[in-house]
Design a protein around this motif. Structure first.
Motif, short mmCIF file in Angstrom:
data_model
loop_
_atom_site.label_atom_id
_atom_site.label_comp_id
_atom_site.label_asym_id
_atom_site.label_seq_id
_atom_site.Cartn_x
_atom_site.Cartn_y
_atom_site.Cartn_z
N ALA A 637 -13.58 3.81 4.30
CA ALA A 637 -12.46 4.18 5.16
C ALA A 637 -12.62 5.61 5.66
N ARG A 642 -10.59 6.59 8.89
CA ARG A 642 -9.28 6.05 8.51
C ARG A 642 -8.79 6.83 7.29
N GLU A 645 -5.80 5.56 5.04
CA GLU A 645 -6.20 4.41 4.24
C GLU A 645 -7.15 4.84 3.13
#
Length: 921
Positions: A637, A642, A645
């Motif tokens: 992630a 991300r 996340e």
């Protein structure tokens, strides 16, 4: 020589046909005669014709000069590409001083059929009149069509999609070199098609197109689950697109006008074997003038409803040939052929005799105590080929669509004399380029390296299988997971695992659980009574391959797209585990655990009843992998940007670690089960508080010493054992285990004559003979995962940054070894590390490809000095000292060839060597 580009590739392949990605990735290698040379910029030209490319006209894409050192995974961003289009390209680079290179040699790729509507043909074949049995599999289907070519041809491409296995012929000559096209996929979901350039084979006037169609994985015996799990009868769809020199295009394709027949290949099965009756042959059936009046009209089948996509990796094909070491005639009149190597493929045999003479070839991995063929471990697989002679003076028999795992072959029914000159062993596997070589001064260690490579070759047949001989041959995820790094060192496995990871995602259950093997096999009971839908899903260390293999793909090949494409399926798997185990402890038992581990105490006599189980408790093992996969998901992630996340997954990893520590670690620091693997997994997967790590290492050493430095690990613990010891500063212990020749050890099996890796440590022992036949493969790569350690630490080649963009050279010298020579073909180019101890001196030779850099770790002692290419290290402008410790020196190096010599008497003081100052950026 200035910096130049070579080895241009598209999606890991040179000049590929049938690419169906709209934005394929391009890459190249660089070479230079200068040290520390890097690419400072590049320019790509992509053209619609060779003429435009040669004229430097990038009518599809011209990047202009792009300041960048990137030379791999550059995504095409030019004009839209169309089906069947030829695309020509080349690259120019600028070196570190800003000097431009010449243009590279031109390269080309072609697009596949991008829309389903562009397939005009029908699925054709013949329905077999009987159901298959072990003794009598169903026959192959022969198909043919005469075609007319009326004018000069500029280009001709044949597209082939088959449910089954096929071989193609044009005017009597084979098309392509694949032997088991197409690759095995879950045919209920996905089928790969192949593209062949047949321009040179197509003649003006009459042409004959022929197809031999077998069952392959589609309708033959598959896995442990019997016949026809995907469909009943094989079928094929072909399309020949011919571009004439006058600019017109003509398309020919399969339909009801094709002729079909059964023929001399009266029985064919991937696992069971084949029967070929040469008396039924159709001479000239592949030629345009063949009279097919007695053949029937081909049957047209329903359309295929799954995804139709271009082939991703090289086909399964013959890759080498072996000569037998002996052919012995027994008193019974049968022959026993010894190939000298446990191999995967088939035999080609020269025969002669009266019409109707029936010759039977039975294949096995070993001989029994009486010198007869041992086949008990094949379970239901027959591995038997039969040839019925037609009476010609000389006949050669080689099967078409079957693959056997064997070293020995029993040939019976042949009244004539058979010699070694009459037999050829044809080795088949997915045709992946060889990437790694490692040779040491120890003969048994060299044999182990050979055994690992041969085991990989035998089990990389379209999918990474567990074994190549018995009625299984699954793409088991746990085996592939532990062997992945070793596999990549030996054969270039990027395209192979790209394809297989799609199989794994296709197999993912609606719950989010990954299956324990891929491709998945739909519905029904196994022939051994198990329910495959529930027995083979969501197992720790197996299903976790859905997270861990993509991450390792990124590490080894720098392939970020593999993370992007599989990240959603990774999340579904972890969400499944979260819902199933809200207390963060996996208790869904039993599982496989540390499969095929052996007791911490006791001898060979106890193994018969326990060696197929895990001696590490299942909940300890499963929770370890749960935490590890979540931690890796956090890294994925973060790499994909991300960040929120990534934070969520990192916090979940912390919660699982705390639950693990509370549930499984007692007040004295002992881990539940108290096995070698329990401590290794906890250390390798970062599950322990920092203040308990050293105690875990010490307990691991105690357990090893109690067994006189023999391992007790199964396939998972084995992968981490030696690496963990080296990283914990216990190199001597690692080498002691590696060099053991008594049971259980890697070298023990070699002492017993093994030429491949065994499934079990006790596949055969001097005290007990063969293990139980129900699960005793002698060609099983999982325990060969030690190859990763050998390449990384003995060979000394590893990565510091993904894709080997920055390389780590770190040979560890021990175990009584005097030398090692290692080479690895990374995606950036060849890396080499060779070392030799001689008369108290260490000689180290290193080669680093252009556009990469390296850290080089040289072992030495205080008072010793390093000479590089005849000069004191301190005088080198190409090397910088990063760290100088009591037992090693760490250097920063750019590309180039380096020759080091460590010399001098060791001294007690640790003052820096003159001229070797710490490197500061």
């Amino acid at each position: 020589m200035h910096l130049t580009a070579y080895h241009l590739r598209v999606e890991y392949k040179e000049n590929p046909l049938g690419i169906d990605r709209l934005r394929p990735r391009l890459g190249w290698r660089l070479q230079s005669g200068l040290r520390r040379d890097v690419q400072s910029a590049y320019r790509l030209i992509v053209s619609s014709s060779r003429e435009a490319l040669l004229g430097d006209s990038g009518d599809l894409w011209d990047t202009g000069k792009v300041p960048s050192d990137c030379s791999q995974h550059i995504e095409y961003e030019g004009a839209g590409l169309t089906s069947g289009q030829e695309v020509f390209w080349k690259v120019m680079v600028w070196d570190r001083e800003g000097r431009p290179s010449p243009w590279s040699e031109p390269a080309v790729w072609s697009m596949g059929l991008l829309e389903r509507s562009e397939w005009k043909g029908k699925w054709i074949g013949l329905k077999s009149p009987h159901a298959p049995t072990h003794a009598a599999p169903k026959p192959a289907v022969y198909l043919r069509k005469s075609l007319q070519v009326s004018k000069p041809v500029r280009r001709a491409v044949l597209y082939a999609a088959a449910l089954g296995a096929y071989e193609l012929y044009l005017n009597g000559s084979p098309i392509g070199n694949g032997s088991l096209n197409p690759d095995w996929t879950d045919y209920a979901i996905r089928l790969q098609y192949q593209a062949f350039d047949v321009t040179g084979q197509l003649a003006e006037g009459g042409n004959g197109l022929g197809v031999l169609l077998g069952h392959g994985w589609y309708s033959g015996y598959i896995g442990m689950f019997g016949y026809q799990r995907y469909g009943r009868d094989p079928r094929i769809m072909l399309q020949l697109n011919v571009e004439y020199q006058d600019g017109t295009v003509e398309k020919s394709y399969t339909d009801s006008t094709w002729k079909a027949s059964f023929g001399p290949l009266v029985a064919t099965d991937f696992q069971m074997g084949e029967t070929y009756d040469a008396r039924l042959a159709f001479p000239g059936w592949k030629e345009p003038a063949f009279n097919d009046a007695e053949w029937r009209q081909a049957e047209v089948f329903y359309d295929y409803k799954g995804f139709l996509c271009g082939a991703v990796c090289p086909p399964v094909k013959p890759v080498m040939e072996l000569s037998p070491v002996s052919v012995e005639r027994k008193e019974t009149g049968t022959y026993v052929i010894d190939m000298g190597q446990n191999m995967v493929g088939r035999l080609r045999v020269r025969l002669s005799g009266e019409p109707g003479t029936t010759v039977i070839l039975r294949h096995g991995e070993a001989l029994d105590e009486n010198g007869n063929l041992y086949t008990d471990n094949l379970r239901l697989t027959r591995q038997t080929d039969t040839y019925i002679l037609n009476g010609e003076e000389e006949e050669w028999f080689e099967p078409f669509f079957t693959v056997h795992g064997f070293r020995y072959v029993e040939l019976s029914g042949y009244p004539d004399v058979l010699s070694t000159e009459d037999v050829v062993g044809v080795v088949l596997h997915s045709a992946l380029p060889k990437t790694g070589t490692l040779e040491t001064s120890h003969p048994l260690l060299n044999q182990l390296i050979s055994n690992i490579e041969w085991t990989q070759r035998g089990n990389f047949v379209s999918v990474p299988t567990d074994c190549p001989q018995r009625d299984e041959r699954h793409g088991w995820t746990g085996d592939a997971l532990v062997f992945f790094r070793t596999a990549c060192y030996q054969l270039e496995s990027a395209s192979f695992f790209t394809k297989w990871l799609t199989d794994l995602t296709d197999a993912q259950r609606p719950t989010g659980a990954f299956t324990d093997f891929a491709p998945f096999i739909p519905g029904g009971k196994t022939e051994h009574g198990g329910d495959m839908t529930y027995d083979h899903t969501a197992s720790a260390g197996w299903a976790d391959a859905g997270v861990l293999v993509p991450w390792m793909m990124y590490q080894v090949y720098g392939d970020k797209r593999i993370l992007q494409e599989h990240y959603p399926s990774m999340i579904r798997w972890i969400r499944f585990l979260q819902e199933m185990h809200p207390r963060h402890i996996r208790e869904d038992l039993p599982q496989y655990g540390d499969w095929l581990s052996i007791p911490e105490t006791g001898g060979i006599a106890e193994l018969r009843n326990v060696s197929s189980l895990s001696t590490t408790p299942y909940d300890v093992f499963a929770t370890s992998y749960y935490a590890y996969s979540v931690g890796v998901l956090a890294l994925v992630a973060e790499k994909l940007g991300r960040h929120e996340e990534a934070k969520e997954w990192a916090e979940l990893k912390e919660d699982i670690m705390k639950a693990y520590q509370k549930a499984f670690i007692d007040g004295s620091g002992r881990i539940k089960g108290d096995t070698q693997s329990a401590y290794m997994l906890a250390l390798a997967m970062d599950l322990l508080p920092e203040d308990q790590r050293q105690a875990a290492v010490e307990r691991l050493l105690q357990l090893l010493e109690q067994r006189n430095w023999h391992l007790s690990t199964g396939i998972h613990g084995t992968r981490y054992l030696l690496t963990l010891l080296v990283e914990a500063g216990q190199e001597e212990a690692a080498f002691r285990i590696m060099m053991k020749e008594t049971f259980p050890s890697w070298l023990y099996s070699i002492r017993q004559g093994a030429t491949t890796i065994w499934e079990r440590w006790d596949g055969w022992t001097e005290e007990r003979g063969f293990q139980r036949a129900g699960m005793n493969s002698l060609n099983h790569y999982a325990l060969g995962s030690v190859g990763e350690w050998l390449y990384r630490y003995v060979g000394g080649i590893d990565y510091d940054e993904p894709g080997f963009k920055r390389i780590r050279i770190q040979p560890r010298i021990g175990g009584g070894l005097e030398s090692a020579r290692c080479q690895y073909e990374s995606i950036y180019g060849p890396i080499a590390c060779s070392w030799q101890q001689e008369a108290g001196r260490l000689h180290l030779s290193v080669s680093i490809p252009a556009n990469t850099s390296a850290s080089i770790r040289i072992p030495l002692k205080a008072g010793q000095r390093i000479i590089e290419s005849g000069r004191d290290l301190g005088l080198s402008e190409d090397l910088r000292v990063i760290v100088h410790e009591k037992d090693y020196c760490l250097l920063d190096a750019g590309s180039g060839d380096y020759l080091f010599r460590v010399e001098g008497e060791p001294r007690k003081s640790l003052a820096p060597i003159e001229g070797q100052v710490p490197y500061s950026r």
